[in-house]
Design an enzyme around this catalytic site. Sequence first.
Site, PDB file in Angstrom:
ATOM      1  N   LYS A  20       0.830  -1.214   0.000  1.00 15.39           N
ATOM      2  CA  LYS A  20       0.000   0.000   0.000  1.00 15.39           C
ATOM      3  C   LYS A  20       0.858   1.256   0.000  1.00 15.39           C
ATOM      4  O   LYS A  20       0.615   2.199  -0.759  1.00 15.39           O
ATOM      5  CB  LYS A  20      -0.940  -0.019   1.215  1.00 15.39           C
ATOM      6  CG  LYS A  20      -1.941   1.129   1.249  1.00 15.39           C
ATOM      7  CD  LYS A  20      -3.156   0.771   2.094  1.00 15.39           C
ATOM      8  CE  LYS A  20      -2.902   0.906   3.581  1.00 15.39           C
ATOM      9  NZ  LYS A  20      -3.040   2.292   4.068  1.00 15.39           N
ATOM     10  N   GLY A  92      -5.325   8.369   5.325  1.00 15.25           N
ATOM     11  CA  GLY A  92      -4.430   9.374   5.901  1.00 15.25           C
ATOM     12  C   GLY A  92      -3.186   9.562   5.057  1.00 15.25           C
ATOM     13  O   GLY A  92      -2.661  10.679   4.945  1.00 15.25           O
ATOM     14  N   ARG A 120      -8.369  12.311  12.537  1.00 20.79           N
ATOM     15  CA  ARG A 120      -6.918  12.078  12.608  1.00 20.79           C
ATOM     16  C   ARG A 120      -6.154  13.398  12.544  1.00 20.79           C
ATOM     17  O   ARG A 120      -6.501  14.296  11.777  1.00 20.79           O
ATOM     18  CB  ARG A 120      -6.492  11.117  11.490  1.00 20.79           C
ATOM     19  CG  ARG A 120      -7.141   9.751  11.661  1.00 20.79           C
ATOM     20  CD  ARG A 120      -6.754   8.774  10.584  1.00 20.79           C
ATOM     21  NE  ARG A 120      -5.365   8.371  10.690  1.00 20.79           N
ATOM     22  CZ  ARG A 120      -4.785   7.506   9.861  1.00 20.79           C
ATOM     23  NH1 ARG A 120      -5.488   6.977   8.874  1.00 20.79           N
ATOM     24  NH2 ARG A 120      -3.518   7.186  10.010  1.00 20.79           N
ATOM     25  N   GLN A 168       4.698   9.426   6.965  1.00 21.40           N
ATOM     26  CA  GLN A 168       3.770  10.268   6.201  1.00 21.40           C
ATOM     27  C   GLN A 168       4.162  11.738   6.285  1.00 21.40           C
ATOM     28  O   GLN A 168       4.156  12.450   5.279  1.00 21.40           O
ATOM     29  CB  GLN A 168       2.341  10.063   6.710  1.00 21.40           C
ATOM     30  CG  GLN A 168       1.785   8.680   6.414  1.00 21.40           C
ATOM     31  CD  GLN A 168       0.377   8.487   6.943  1.00 21.40           C
ATOM     32  OE1 GLN A 168      -0.240   9.412   7.461  1.00 21.40           O
ATOM     33  NE2 GLN A 168      -0.135   7.282   6.818  1.00 21.40           N
ATOM     34  N   ASP A 312       2.237  -0.909  11.796  1.00 18.54           N
ATOM     35  CA  ASP A 312       0.960  -1.389  11.255  1.00 18.54           C
ATOM     36  C   ASP A 312       0.700  -2.856  11.586  1.00 18.54           C
ATOM     37  O   ASP A 312      -0.438  -3.327  11.469  1.00 18.54           O
ATOM     38  CB  ASP A 312       0.908  -1.189   9.736  1.00 18.54           C
ATOM     39  CG  ASP A 312       0.752   0.277   9.360  1.00 18.54           C
ATOM     40  OD1 ASP A 312       0.214   1.046  10.180  1.00 18.54           O
ATOM     41  OD2 ASP A 312       1.185   0.661   8.256  1.00 18.54           O
ATOM     42  N   ARG A 343      -5.961   2.261  18.030  1.00 12.72           N
ATOM     43  CA  ARG A 343      -5.717   0.821  17.909  1.00 12.72           C
ATOM     44  C   ARG A 343      -5.306   0.176  19.230  1.00 12.72           C
ATOM     45  O   ARG A 343      -5.479  -1.032  19.382  1.00 12.72           O
ATOM     46  CB  ARG A 343      -4.671   0.547  16.817  1.00 12.72           C
ATOM     47  CG  ARG A 343      -5.267   0.648  15.424  1.00 12.72           C
ATOM     48  CD  ARG A 343      -4.318   0.200  14.340  1.00 12.72           C
ATOM     49  NE  ARG A 343      -4.952   0.308  13.022  1.00 12.72           N
ATOM     50  CZ  ARG A 343      -4.309   0.454  11.887  1.00 12.72           C
ATOM     51  NH1 ARG A 343      -2.987   0.525  11.876  1.00 12.72           N
ATOM     52  NH2 ARG A 343      -4.963   0.540  10.749  1.00 12.72           N
ATOM     53  N   ARG A 385      -7.333  -3.228   9.530  1.00 14.88           N
ATOM     54  CA  ARG A 385      -6.412  -4.131  10.239  1.00 14.88           C
ATOM     55  C   ARG A 385      -7.077  -4.777  11.459  1.00 14.88           C
ATOM     56  O   ARG A 385      -6.731  -5.900  11.829  1.00 14.88           O
ATOM     57  CB  ARG A 385      -5.137  -3.391  10.620  1.00 14.88           C
ATOM     58  CG  ARG A 385      -4.403  -2.854   9.391  1.00 14.88           C
ATOM     59  CD  ARG A 385      -2.956  -2.525   9.631  1.00 14.88           C
ATOM     60  NE  ARG A 385      -2.451  -1.664   8.566  1.00 14.88           N
ATOM     61  CZ  ARG A 385      -2.106  -2.067   7.344  1.00 14.88           C
ATOM     62  NH1 ARG A 385      -2.205  -3.335   7.018  1.00 14.88           N
ATOM     63  NH2 ARG A 385      -1.665  -1.202   6.447  1.00 14.88           N
TER      64      ARG A 385
END
Length: 427
Positions: A20, A92, A120, A168, A312, A343, A385
């Site tokens: 991804k 995001g 976010r 990011q 992740d 998460r 996820r």
Amino acid sequence: MKLLTNANTLKGTIRVPGDKSISHRAIIFGSISQGVTRIVDVLRGEDVLSTIEAFKQMGVLIEDDGEIITIYGKGFAGLTQPNNLLDMGNSGTSMRLIAGVLAGQEFEVTMVGDNSLSKRPMDRIALPLSKMGARISGVTNRDLPPLKLQGTKKLKPIFYHLPVASAQVKSALIFAALQTKGESLIVEKEQTRNHTEDMIRQFGGHLDIKDKEIRLNGGQSLVGQDIRVPGDISSAAFWIVAGLIIPNSHIILENVGINETRTGILDVVSKMGGKIKLSSVDNQVKSATLTVDYSHLQATHISGAMIPRLIDELPIIALLATQAQGTTVIADAQELKVKETDRIQVVVESLKQMGADITATADGMIIRGNTPLHAASLDCHGDHRIGMMIAIAALLVKEGEVDLSGEEAINTSYPNFLEHLEGLVNA
């Protein structure tokens, strides 16, 4: 939906979807380069489709024949103002990376997202991009999407220490820095995935990297390339864990990306005693075939510089830890709180409902294993996820049913996940 439970063994060969992170970046670099870029094995999940649609709206011709995505790059200077809002969906990555591209454009754009993305934090990109001369802020809340962004052709270079370990944010600043006149210096808190840096070089650009420092000059010419995207190790992680915890399992995973900034899960699994073997290594694409066998596992401690290498994968690693002997501690992982969901909270609540001995901490989790898991009714909370973690956990349930709501979230990164799962169970 009712998930598959009580799996006796998992056997089979899987080719996981394209990475991804690399897919997003290949689309962006193809669009901002001059000439034609052809990309094979792109992930066609919802997040990457958001990136493709954004550049189409900015005037880039992108064709997809089902096998190859062809991009007719326009360079930074060729992008045009979209007629509508740029809708980033749940992505995001799309919002933050494209904000870096837009910082050097003279037109105004509003970027929106779904309910999850709208919670976010975006101040992490808004602050440094504003220092470079762009005007960027949340429309209703300064730090949250929707974002209104007015770029400038007079973008200034930046010297910036990243306050969080975020690939990011780093990538957004790199895309912005490429549109300045002069040298920028970006200093990471911890090394994060380096796909953007690798891809600049692939597209004919240049940067200098020393330890956690990245130096690059603006005004570089990027040229279209042919790119093959390796399989996503974050998707492969679900099969790695499934193979390790379901007795008598033997799973082969082909063409999995093994970029060194992403392979933390392989190191952790090996440390826990997991049987995992690499073969058919391709050093150019950075991919390999992974073979996974059922293993007796020991608890471990995960923290510090390891966290960005497997951020992740932590939800599925938490499940793995419920089946390991001893107490596993995950620390320094507060970034999990600002993913598609919190998460830490959602992983702990979901696994607790299934009978796991797991506790949330301020920056991670404590998991005591090994514990059997039982039936429950659970929700994805809009997080791909989480949905896939629950589907793997369900395989361990001996009696009763596991109901999962919101399973469509899985399409974000792995549209044929449930089909692949069924194939392994029924082989």
